[in-house]
Enzyme design. Structure first.
Site, PDB file in Angstrom:
ATOM      1  N   GLY A  15       0.584  -1.116   0.119  1.00  0.00           N
ATOM      2  CA  GLY A  15       0.105  -0.418   0.142  1.00  0.00           C
ATOM      3  C   GLY A  15       0.879   1.612  -0.455  1.00  0.00           C
ATOM      4  N   GLN A  16       0.436   2.454  -0.320  1.00  0.00           N
ATOM      5  CA  GLN A  16       0.517   3.766   0.351  1.00  0.00           C
ATOM      6  C   GLN A  16       1.701   3.541   0.917  1.00  0.00           C
ATOM      7  OE1 GLN A  16      -0.667   7.182   1.288  1.00  0.00           O
ATOM      8  NE2 GLN A  16       0.183   8.242  -0.299  1.00  0.00           N
ATOM      9  N   ILE A  39      -2.883  -8.691   0.434  1.00  0.00           N
ATOM     10  CA  ILE A  39      -3.734  -9.708  -0.185  1.00  0.00           C
ATOM     11  C   ILE A  39      -3.234 -10.106  -1.407  1.00  0.00           C
ATOM     12  CG2 ILE A  39      -5.205  -7.419  -0.823  1.00  0.00           C
ATOM     13  CD1 ILE A  39      -7.533  -9.448   0.560  1.00  0.00           C
ATOM     14  N   TYR A 147     -14.765   4.012   7.740  1.00  0.00           N
ATOM     15  CA  TYR A 147     -13.732   4.324   8.119  1.00  0.00           C
ATOM     16  C   TYR A 147     -13.347   5.054   9.290  1.00  0.00           C
ATOM     17  CZ  TYR A 147      -8.594   5.171   7.425  1.00  0.00           C
ATOM     18  OH  TYR A 147      -7.189   5.701   7.696  1.00  0.00           O
ATOM     19  N   LYS A 151     -11.895   3.079  12.491  1.00  0.00           N
ATOM     20  CA  LYS A 151     -10.352   3.399  13.438  1.00  0.00           C
ATOM     21  C   LYS A 151     -10.840   4.201  15.405  1.00  0.00           C
ATOM     22  CE  LYS A 151      -7.338   2.986  10.318  1.00  0.00           C
ATOM     23  NZ  LYS A 151      -6.907   2.136  10.597  1.00  0.00           N
TER      24      LYS A 151
HETATM   25  N1  SER Z   1      -6.061   9.315   4.230  1.00  0.00           N
HETATM   26  C1  SER Z   1      -6.963   8.738   4.488  1.00  0.00           C
HETATM   27  C2  SER Z   1      -8.461   9.136   3.885  1.00  0.00           C
HETATM   28  O1  SER Z   1      -8.641   9.656   3.013  1.00  0.00           O
HETATM   29  C3  SER Z   1      -7.290   9.476   6.160  1.00  0.00           C
HETATM   30  O2  SER Z   1      -7.053   8.972   7.026  1.00  0.00           O
HETATM   31  O3  SER Z   1      -9.309   7.853   4.461  1.00  0.00           O
END
Ligand code: SER
Length: 322
Positions: A15-16, A39, A147, A151
């Site tokens: 990932g990034q 994955i 999301y 978190k």
């Molecule tokens: N970069 C993330 C998002 O934009 C924030 O943690 O979902």
């Protein structure tokens, strides 16, 4: 134990953040001591060429357990996650990956008494009730995205494992991360990366948030530094563990476009907000990172000007070689 004896697992290594964190950890601890997992297989060979790579869906506890046991892992950087925009399109997937994946990591870490676990959080824990300016670390956490909900739960779960089981779990609230190596995927702050690619490739960009949208952001070298510095910190100096605010810079979409235009004359940015505008509007513009500064010495190095210059140079070199 000395640093060189650590055996590290990175989830979401393609990932990034994972794709830049993994090589830094390998340089530090030795290539064979850092097991990259994702994955999907790596798109470029280098992650798998430098050291061990294993395919892993973080929801698959059995495979995670097998990898952790067979490589005698003692430290996990759990970077795999579904970000905010994808999370709004697929809320139940976001819950599964972000919560079940995290629980798998925490439970295996507890059972095997691992040395240390890094579980990142995000500015997405904040919501419309949070102060928009200088959002404190301890404040109202009522996110409106799936999301963000995962978190907040993740921060609480991490702290629970610290208090209840004595597991060493740590995490920061990443702001939007700007980087040139691997594009982000499915986040709300992705425009701050996309704009560089489009500016260099086409000289114009259609931005999916309004020009006056201001969000907390950070350049990748600072993101990696924050991650490593928190993991290096003395446990006894930490008052909290999984919810550190870390500020880099905050700028509006227009300020970013104007900064890029200083280097690419004629660059044109237009603004066509989509569903991600509402997510951006629910997050604070700036955050207060006093706790990170005083407890583990956090200081960022990049501002908008230095980041833009470095991004254009690195990405420009990479894109022209393609
Ligand atoms: N970069 C993330 C998002 O934009 C924030 O943690 O979902």
């Amino acid at each position: 134990m000395t640093r060189m004896t650590r055996r590290i697992l990175v989830t979401g290594a393609c990932g990034q953040i994972g794709s830049e964190l993994t090589p830094v950890l390998r340089a530090r601890y030795g290539n064979d001591h850092v097991i990259a997992t994702d994955i999907r297989p790596p798109e470029t060979a280098c992650l798998a060429d430098q050291g061990p790579f294993e395919q892993l869906n973080v929801c698959d506890r059995e495979t995670m357990e097998r990898i952790i046991a067979s490589y005698e892992i003692d430290t996990v950087y759990h970077m795999a996650a579904i970000l905010s925009a994808t999370g709004e399109e697929r809320p139940s997937l976001a819950w599964d990956v972000n919560i079940c994946g995290l629980m798998n990591v925490l439970e295996i870490a507890r059972e095997r008494q691992l040395h240390r676990v890094f579980c990142p959080s995000s500015i997405a824990v904040f919501g419309p009730e949070t102060p928009r300016a200088c959002a404190p670390q301890t404040t109202i956490l009522q996110p409106t995205t799936m999301y963000g909900i995962t978190k907040v739960a993740g921060e609480l779960l991490g702290e629970y494992y610290v208090q209840r089981y004595g597991l060493d779990v740590r995490g920061v609230r990443y702001p939007g991360i700007v980087s040139s190596e691997t594009p982000p995927g499915g986040g709300t702050t992705d425009y701050a990366v996309d704009i560089f690619y489009q500016a260099l490739r086409t000289g114009s960009y259609s931005c999916f948030v309004r020009e006056d949208t201001v969000l907390p952001m950070m350049y990748m070298p600072d993101c990696i530094k924050a991650t490593i510095d928190l993991m290096d910190a003395d446990f006894d100096s930490l008052e909290g563990h999984c919810n550190f605010n870390i500020a880099g810079m905050s700028f509006s979409a227009k300020q970013l476009a104007d900064e890029i235009a200083k280097h690419i004359p004629g660059f044109v940015c237009t603004y066509e907000p989509d569903f991600r505008q509402a997510i951006a509007d629910s997050w604070p513009r700036t955050i207060d990172d006093e706790a990170a500064r005083s407890q583990w010495g956090w200081t960022p190095q990049y501002d908008l000007q230095s980041m833009t210059e470095d991004m254009l140079e690195k990405l420009g070199t990479r894109l022209s070689a393609e």
